[in-house]
Design a protein around this motif. Structure first.
Motif, mmCIF file in Angstrom:
data_model
loop_
_atom_site.group_PDB
_atom_site.id
_atom_site.type_symbol
_atom_site.label_atom_id
_atom_site.label_comp_id
_atom_site.label_asym_id
_atom_site.label_seq_id
_atom_site.Cartn_x
_atom_site.Cartn_y
_atom_site.Cartn_z
ATOM 1 N N SER A 262 44.798 42.386 35.064
ATOM 2 C CA SER A 262 45.256 41.008 34.977
ATOM 3 C C SER A 262 44.505 40.144 35.999
ATOM 4 O O SER A 262 44.568 40.400 37.191
ATOM 5 N N GLY A 263 43.771 39.146 35.505
ATOM 6 C CA GLY A 263 43.054 38.251 36.405
ATOM 7 C C GLY A 263 41.598 38.624 36.623
ATOM 8 O O GLY A 263 40.891 37.928 37.353
ATOM 9 N N ALA B 54 48.113 43.372 41.763
ATOM 10 C CA ALA B 54 47.788 43.387 40.326
ATOM 11 C C ALA B 54 47.280 44.772 39.922
ATOM 12 O O ALA B 54 47.676 45.303 38.881
ATOM 13 N N LYS C 152 48.536 38.220 39.044
ATOM 14 C CA LYS C 152 47.132 38.257 38.631
ATOM 15 C C LYS C 152 46.251 38.503 39.844
ATOM 16 O O LYS C 152 46.525 37.983 40.928
ATOM 17 N N SER C 153 45.172 39.261 39.660
ATOM 18 C CA SER C 153 44.197 39.433 40.736
ATOM 19 C C SER C 153 43.648 38.064 41.135
ATOM 20 O O SER C 153 43.488 37.180 40.293
ATOM 21 N N ASN D 83 53.922 39.162 36.371
ATOM 22 C CA ASN D 83 52.930 38.104 36.102
ATOM 23 C C ASN D 83 51.877 38.015 37.196
ATOM 24 O O ASN D 83 51.176 37.008 37.310
#
Lengths: 325, 349
Positions: free
Chosen positions: A61-62, A172, A185-186, A183
Motif C-alpha cells: 500500500s503506497g 504499511a 500507506k507507505s 488504511n
C-alpha cells in the motif's frame, strides 16, 4: 509470461526484455544509445551513492520496490545538499518472475524518476535460479548545490525539523506481511521538493538525513555522535498518525524506531527555524512537518515526554519484532 | 480532586520512608521508561520489575522442543516475534531458522488456522505462550481447529497464571512493599482477587492502566496508602477492569484448560501456576510445559533475581557486558517486555 534463464543469456530474449520494458519506460537520449556506459555532462562537485532493495512484498500500500529503489537513492543524494541528476538500475531477477510484474515495477520507477527529475541512464539485468523474486540496485549522482551539509555539522541552538509523520512505511509493510487490514500507506516519496525549497529560501541548512531504517531515534543518535553534541526532542510534538499509533500499540512497536521512506530531518539555525518550517510545510510531502527538538550541550539523545519526564533514546538494537502480548 | 501537576509535584518531593513497588507487567515496565516516570518521582520510590513477561519465564526445554520441530521435515513452528530470540539449551528459533528450520512469525493465533488450512501437507505447531490476557485467544484457536476439522495444527503451550506468581513473591520475598497490578491480565481475572491478596499479605495492590498519567496516579495511590498505613486493593483502571473480570473469557479458559504446577525459568516449580490442556483435548497438544520441564541457566545469569525483585537489571554482573540485546544471555534481555531489555534499551547501563 514468466522469466526464464534465457532472459539473462545476453541474447535475443535479453534484448527483448530490455526493449519491451526498460527502454520503453526509462526512455531518454542517454540510455537509448545503449552504449557500454552512460556519458554524462555534469559540473562541479557531485554526490554519488548506491542502495539495494530486497523488499517483500514487491507491491504494498503506497508503493512498490521500483518506487522505493528510485526514491531511496534520490533521497540519499538530496540529503547531501545535491539535486539528483542521473540514476543507474541493476535488476537481479529470479526465474519464474512474471514479465508483467517487471513491467509494472519499471513503470513505477519511470513515474518516480520523472517526479524527482532524475534520468535513468544505465542498467543491467541478471537472471538467477529461484522462485520469482526481484531485487534492484540503484546508484545515483547529484549536483551539489549547497556544500557543507553534513551530520557532523550540527551546532548548539540549531532546531531539528521533521518533515512528517513517523512510521508509515514500516507500518504499511508490517500490515501487508501480517495481512492486517487498515488504511496505512507507505510514505515512500522523493524529497526533492523540500530540499530545493529550503535552498531556494536561503535557509542555512547544517545537516539533513532521511529517516529510514532504524528510525528517528537511530538517526538522531548518529547526529549526536558525529557532531559531538546532545539532542533534545519533545514527545508532545512528534507527528504520528492515529492509525500507526494504534498498530504500534497492538504489535508492541515504537514509532521512534520504525523505518520511513519519505521522511527527513533538517537541522537549521534556531533563528531560521520558523521560516524553515513554513518552507517545508509548503513543499510536497512536508505538510505535517514539525520542529521536534534542538541541538544542545552534552551527548546522546533525550526525549522530554508528554508528562515532562525525560527518556534517553538509544539506537535500535536488532530487529523490531512484534511482541507477544 | 488533585490535578496531575499537583500529584507529580508531591511524588517528586516525597521524603517519607523508602517504598519499593513491583510492577508485575512488562507493558508497565516499558511504559514507565517511555514516559520517563522515574525522572518524575522521588528517588525514595523504587519501581521494581516483576515476573510478568511470559517470554522471560518460559523454560529452555520448551524452546528446545520448538527448535526440534522447526528442523523436522514437513514441520513448521508458528510463533510470536518475541520468542524468536530466546535461547533454548543451545539454539534460538532465529538460529534454527538460519539453519534451514521452518519458523513463521504470526501476530494473531487465529492466523495459524489460515496458514495450516492453506498448507495441508505441513504439520504446524503453534507456540502458545502467555498469561491470562492471551489464553482466551488460544482457547478460541482450539475451537477453530475443532470446528474446521484441522488435522495439521497443534499447540505447544507454556501458559502461566499471575496470581500464584505474586503469591510466591509475597511469601518468599520480603522486600516488596506494594504491587502495581497488571492492567491487561486484570481485565480478564477481575479486581476482587487482589482484595484477598491485600488482606492476606498486608500490602497495597493497585490496578493501573498503561498511559503515563495512569501509572503516575497508581503510584500516588500506593504512596498515599503506605503513608497512611493502609493496605487495600484499589482499582484505578475502572474503564477496563471490573470486580469479577471477563466471565466469558474465564469460562472459555476453563473449558479447555486446567490448572497445573508449572516451571518458571530461573525460579523453578510454582504450585498451580500453569494451565495445561484438559485431557479430552490432548490430541491438540504438541508437547506443552509441565513441572517436568528443565531449564539451563547460563553461568552468571541473574534473570531469576531480577524478576523476583531482588536486584535491578543493572545489578546483574552480565548486564551491558556479556549480556545485551544483540547477544542476550538471559531471557529478560530478549523480549520487548523483558525487564533487562527495557532497561538496556533505555540506557540504564
Amino acid at each position: 509470461m514468466k522469466i526464464n534463464m534465457s532472459h539473462g543469456s545476453g541474447g535475443k530474449q535479453t534484448e527483448d526484455l530490455i526493449n519491451r520494458i526498460f527502454l520503453k519506460h526509462f526512455d531518454n537520449n542517454i540510455l537509448n544509445r545503449l552504449e557500454d556506459a552512460a556519458v554524462l555532462d555534469i559540473k562541479g562537485k557531485i554526490a554519488y551513492t548506491t542502495d539495494s532493495f530486497v523488499v517483500t512484498p514487491l507491491f504494498f500500500s503506497g508503493g512498490d520496490i521500483g518506487k522505493l529503489a528510485v526514491c531511496g537513492t534520490v533521497n540519499d543524494i538530496c540529503m547531501m545538499g545535491a539535486i539528483p541528476k542521473y540514476l543507474t538500475a541493476g535488476f537481479i531477477i529470479e526465474e519464474g518472475a512474471e514479465i508483467e510484474t517487471i513491467d509494472k515495477i519499471a513503470f513505477s520507477m519511470k513515474l518516480s524518476a520523472e517526479e524527482a527529475g532524475i534520468k535513468i541512464v544505465a542498467g543491467d539485468t541478471k537472471v538467477i535460479e529461484g522462485q520469482g523474486g526481484i531485487y534492484i540496485n540503484t546508484s545515483g549522482i547529484g549536483e551539489i548545490v549547497k556544500s557543507g551539509v553534513s551530520i557532523s555539522n550540527c551546532q548548539k541552538g540549531d532546531a531539528i525539523i521533521l518533515s512528517g509523520n513517523l512510521g508509515d512505511h514500516h507500518a504499511a509493510i508490517m500490515s501487508e506481511r501480517m495481512e492486517i487490514e487498515n488504511n496505512i500507506k507507505s510514505d515512500c516519496a522523493p524529497l526533492v521538493s523540500i530540499v530545493k525549497n529550503l535552498f531556494d529560501s536561503n535557509i542555512e541548512v547544517h545537516c539533513m538525513r532521511d529517516v529510514t531504517r532504524g528510525g528517528l531515534a537511530t538517526v538522531l543518535n548518529e547526529i549526536s555522535s558525529a557532531s559531538n553534541c546532545g539532542v533534545e526532542i519533545y514527545e508532545a510534538v512528534l507527528p504520528i498518525s492515529n492509525e500507526v499509533r494504534g498498530l504500534c500499540n497492538i504489535l508492541g512497536l515504537d514509532p521512534l524506531y520504525m523505518a520511513n521512506e519519505g521522511k527527513m530531518i533538517a537541522v537549521v539555525p534556531g533563528k531560521q527555524a520558523k521560516t524553515a518550517l513554513e518552507v517545508v510545510r509548503k513543499s510536497r510531502y512536508g505538510e505535517n512537518a514539525q520542529i521536534i527538538g534542538h541541538i544542545v550541550d552534552g551527548s546522546g539523545v533525550t526525549m522530554i515526554t508528554t508528562l515532562q519526564g525525560s527518556r534517553i533514546l538509544d539506537v535500535l538494537y536488532g530487529e523490531g519484532l512484534p511482541r507477544i502480548c | 480532586m488533585k490535578t496531575l501537576e499537583t500529584i507529580k509535584k508531591e511524588l517528586k518531593e516525597y521524603d517519607g520512608k523508602n517504598i519499593r513497588i513491583m510492577e508485575v507487567c512488562g507493558t508497565h515496565t516499558s511504559s514507565i521508561f517511555k514516559n520517563g516516570i522515574r525522572s518524575l518521582i522521588s528517588p525514595r520510590i523504587k519501581l521494581i520489575s516483576g515476573p510478568g513477561c511470559p517470554v522471560c519465564v518460559t523454560a529452555s526445554s520448551y524452546i528446545d522442543r520448538l527448535v526440534e520441530y522447526s528442523l523436522k521435515d514437513n514441520h513448521c513452528v508458528l510463533t510470536f516475534g518475541d520468542m524468536m530470540k530466546v535461547k533454548g539449551s543451545e539454539l534460538t528459533l532465529t538460529e534454527s531458522k538460519a539453519m534451514g528450520g521452518n519458523v513463521k512469525i504470526l501476530y494473531s493465533p487465529l492466523g495459524a488456522v489460515k496458514v495450516s488450512m492453506k498448507n495441508p501437507d505441513t504439520q504446524f505447531v503453534f507456540a502458545a505462550v502467555g498469561f491470562e490476557t492471551t489464553i482466551p485467544i488460544y482457547a478460541l484457536l482450539i475451537e477453530e481447529i475443532i470446528k474446521n476439522n484441522i488435522k495439521n495444527l497443534r499447540i505447544m503451550t507454556s501458559l502461566k497464571t499471575i496470581i500464584p506468581a505474586i503469591s510466591y513473591i509475597c511469601t518468599n520475598e520480603k522486600n516488596i512493599d506494594a504491587f502495581l497490578c497488571p492492567g491487561h491480565v486484570s481485565v480478564i481475572i477481575g479486581s476482587s482477587v487482589y482484595s484477598e491478596m491485600a488482606l492476606k499479605y498486608r500490602k497495597p495492590f493497585v490496578i493501573g492502566g498503561f498511559e503515563g498519567g495512569h501509572i503516575i496516579a497508581a503510584i500516588y495511590e500506593i504512596v498515599r496508602q503506605i503513608s497512611n498505613n493502609e493496605c487495600n486493593m484499589k482499582n484505578m483502571y475502572q474503564s477496563a477492569v471490573t470486580a469479577e473480570g471477563n466471565e466469558k473469557a474465564k469460562a472459555l479458559i476453563d473449558k479447555y484448560f486446567e490448572a497445573a504446577d508449572d516451571y518458571w525459568r530461573g525460579i523453578g516449580i510454582i504450585e498451580g501456576s500453569g494451565l495445561k490442556l484438559r485431557t479430552e483435548y490432548k490430541d491438540f497438544d504438541a508437547g506443552s510445559t509441565s513441572s517436568e520441564d528443565v531449564d539451563v541457566t547460563p553461568a552468571g545469569c541473574k534473570c531469576a533475581d531480577v524478576i523476583l525483585g531482588r536486584i535491578t537489571p543493572q545489578e546483574c554482573p552480565l548486564f551491558g557486558k556479556a549480556c545485551s540485546p544483540l547477544n542476550a544471555v538471559g531471557a529478560c534481555m530478549v523480549s520487548s517486555e523483558g525487564a533487562c531489555g527495557i532497561w538496556y534499551r533505555n540506557c540504564e547501563v
